[in-house]
Scaffold this motif. Structure first.
Motif, PDB file in Angstrom:
ATOM      1  N   PRO A  11       0.827  -1.228   0.000  1.00  0.00           N
ATOM      2  CA  PRO A  11       0.000   0.000   0.000  1.00  0.00           C
ATOM      3  C   PRO A  11       0.856   1.271   0.000  1.00  0.00           C
ATOM      4  CG  PRO A  11      -0.786  -1.561   1.646  1.00  0.00           C
ATOM      5  CD  PRO A  11       0.509  -2.108   1.117  1.00  0.00           C
ATOM      6  N   TRP A  14       2.305   1.819  -3.538  1.00  0.00           N
ATOM      7  CA  TRP A  14       1.339   2.390  -4.496  1.00  0.00           C
ATOM      8  C   TRP A  14       1.070   3.851  -4.184  1.00  0.00           C
ATOM      9  CZ3 TRP A  14       1.453   0.485  -8.863  1.00  0.00           C
ATOM     10  CH2 TRP A  14       1.508  -0.891  -9.091  1.00  0.00           C
ATOM     11  N   LYS A  15       1.063   4.182  -2.899  1.00  0.00           N
ATOM     12  CA  LYS A  15       0.864   5.585  -2.499  1.00  0.00           C
ATOM     13  C   LYS A  15       2.027   6.423  -3.046  1.00  0.00           C
ATOM     14  CE  LYS A  15      -0.928   8.949   0.175  1.00  0.00           C
ATOM     15  NZ  LYS A  15      -0.740   9.996  -0.827  1.00  0.00           N
TER      16      LYS A  15
END
Length: 124
Positions: A11, A14-15
């Motif tokens: 996560p 992707w951020k």
């Protein structure tokens, strides 16, 4: 070879990608805006001597801050609408029509006067 973000949880990775893309997008937008302000648009043809005389007469009558250039051809459909070609210079007489509609402006096209869509004018 190790990627610089290889150690990150998915996560967060992707951020980081999303942030980088947003930043690039913002830079591209500001570059495009800067480019448009520096480069004359293809619609700006050099004025003919007749057009130049018309512009000078509009300036003397209305002042330079009232001059606008037509950004795309306008074909007047209603009474009192003007039909103008892209690149023509007009002087703003009133920033609204007789009903107070501010999206139609009253302009002096160096002789004929009438209404044109405000969206098709830009300061000259």
């Amino acid at each position: 070879p190790q990627l610089p973000h290889g150690h990150m949880a998915l996560p967060s990775f992707w951020k980081a990608v999303e942030d980088a893309l947003q930043q690039s997008g913002a830079q591209l937008r500001s570059f495009c805006q800067a480019f448009e302000t520096v480069m004359p648009s293809p619609g700006t043809q050099p004025l003919t001597p007749a057009e130049e005389r018309k512009v000078l007469s509009l300036v003397s009558k209305h002042g330079p801050d009232k001059l606008y250039q037509v950004t795309s051809n306008i074909s007047g459909s209603k009474d009192l609408d003007l039909t103008l070609l892209r690149g023509q210079i007009v002087a703003l007489l009133q920033g609204a029509d007789t009903k107070g509609n501010t999206s139609r402006w009253l302009v002096d096209a160096g002789g004929p006067r009438g209404f044109v869509p405000a969206a098709k004018l830009r300061p000259y």
